[in-house]
Design a protein around this motif. Sequence first.
Motif, PDB file in Angstrom:
ATOM      1  N   VAL A 113       2.044  -7.531   1.235  1.00 54.40           N
ATOM      2  CA  VAL A 113       1.906  -6.200   0.657  1.00 54.40           C
ATOM      3  C   VAL A 113       3.131  -5.340   0.953  1.00 54.40           C
ATOM      4  CG1 VAL A 113       0.582  -4.051   0.783  1.00 54.40           C
ATOM      5  CG2 VAL A 113      -0.610  -6.238   0.584  1.00 54.40           C
ATOM      6  N   LEU A 149      -3.312  -1.747   1.813  1.00 50.72           N
ATOM      7  CA  LEU A 149      -2.524  -0.581   1.406  1.00 50.72           C
ATOM      8  C   LEU A 149      -3.024   0.686   2.099  1.00 50.72           C
ATOM      9  CD1 LEU A 149      -2.199  -1.357  -2.401  1.00 50.72           C
ATOM     10  CD2 LEU A 149      -0.265  -1.083  -0.835  1.00 50.72           C
ATOM     11  N   ASP A 166       1.717  -8.374  -8.792  1.00 52.11           N
ATOM     12  CA  ASP A 166       2.837  -9.162  -8.270  1.00 52.11           C
ATOM     13  C   ASP A 166       2.340 -10.357  -7.466  1.00 52.11           C
ATOM     14  OD1 ASP A 166       4.781  -7.526  -9.365  1.00 52.11           O
ATOM     15  OD2 ASP A 166       4.917  -6.267  -7.597  1.00 52.11           O
ATOM     16  N   ILE A 209      -6.093  -6.595  -0.625  1.00 51.37           N
ATOM     17  CA  ILE A 209      -4.842  -5.911  -0.984  1.00 51.37           C
ATOM     18  C   ILE A 209      -5.029  -4.398  -0.904  1.00 51.37           C
ATOM     19  CG2 ILE A 209      -3.234  -5.431  -2.874  1.00 51.37           C
ATOM     20  CD1 ILE A 209      -3.760  -8.371  -3.796  1.00 51.37           C
ATOM     21  N   ALA A 229       5.990  -6.568  -1.260  1.00 52.79           N
ATOM     22  CA  ALA A 229       5.854  -6.218  -2.673  1.00 52.79           C
ATOM     23  C   ALA A 229       6.160  -4.745  -2.909  1.00 52.79           C
ATOM     24  CB  ALA A 229       4.438  -6.550  -3.152  1.00 52.79           C
ATOM     25  N   VAL A 230       5.634  -3.870  -2.062  1.00 50.04           N
ATOM     26  CA  VAL A 230       5.922  -2.440  -2.201  1.00 50.04           C
ATOM     27  C   VAL A 230       7.416  -2.193  -2.033  1.00 50.04           C
ATOM     28  CG1 VAL A 230       5.568  -0.156  -1.185  1.00 50.04           C
ATOM     29  CG2 VAL A 230       3.623  -1.705  -1.464  1.00 50.04           C
ATOM     30  N   VAL A 248       0.957  -4.003  -7.039  1.00 52.29           N
ATOM     31  CA  VAL A 248       1.044  -4.931  -5.914  1.00 52.29           C
ATOM     32  C   VAL A 248       0.151  -6.138  -6.159  1.00 52.29           C
ATOM     33  CG1 VAL A 248       0.594  -5.218  -3.445  1.00 52.29           C
ATOM     34  CG2 VAL A 248       1.646  -3.110  -4.280  1.00 52.29           C
ATOM     35  N   VAL A 290       9.420  -9.215  -8.971  1.00 51.54           N
ATOM     36  CA  VAL A 290       8.255  -8.380  -9.271  1.00 51.54           C
ATOM     37  C   VAL A 290       8.218  -8.058 -10.755  1.00 51.54           C
ATOM     38  CG1 VAL A 290       8.136  -7.386  -6.958  1.00 51.54           C
ATOM     39  CG2 VAL A 290       9.534  -6.271  -8.708  1.00 51.54           C
ATOM     40  N   HIS A 302       9.491  -2.993  -5.120  1.00 53.37           N
ATOM     41  CA  HIS A 302       9.348  -2.008  -6.195  1.00 53.37           C
ATOM     42  C   HIS A 302      10.047  -0.691  -5.848  1.00 53.37           C
ATOM     43  CE1 HIS A 302       6.779  -3.625  -9.346  1.00 53.37           C
ATOM     44  NE2 HIS A 302       6.064  -4.241  -8.416  1.00 53.37           N
TER      45      HIS A 302
END
Length: 208
Positions: free
Chosen positions: A8, A47, A26, A43, A11-12, A23, A193, A15
Amino acid sequence: MSAIRLLVLGAVRQHGRAHGYQVRNDLEFWGAHEWSNAKPGSIYHALKQMAKQGLLHAYEIAPSTAGGPPRTEYEITDKGNEEYFALLREALTAHDQRMDVLSAGVGFIVDLPREEAVALLKRRIEGLERWRAGVTDYYTPEAGPESLGHIGEIMNMWVHSADAGAAWTRGLIERIERGAYTFAGEGEPFVGVLAEGQENPYATGAPE
């Protein structure tokens, strides 16, 4: 360690700023929902939890003209970056990582300088070799698993696992040292992504 935090955060970070469905999209695009615990519920929970811990900054974004609740977007903080790289280094170094954690580490390996990535992988091999040596204190592969009865098959599996892990890691090191992939500081990074609105062929659900 859990793969979900690394996945996580990574992925953030890729971006720059992302909402939960991006997220999730992806991670499904990478197939992480098949080889890790990156399911939708985990997920969104990760977050929110990491925002509470100061690893992510949460922004409330105005709802669309179609209506609905405000959407939350997340951005990684300095503390989050520190956590991300600590998790990434641990994922690549520890010889006894679960496969999902190692997979997540390999997925983000190019965020490190090339030389550091190689050094971490070499440490992984050293750990595998120490582990194998510990197993062979009790079991001699040359004698075969039958020498210990059927329990010898467990030792045999461990030795084969260590040998296979070391062989794969050496191959990855060789490819990296030959110049494969674009690592941190070397140019335009690989974009892994999905862009906003880009269709995900592996999506399993609608935005939340």
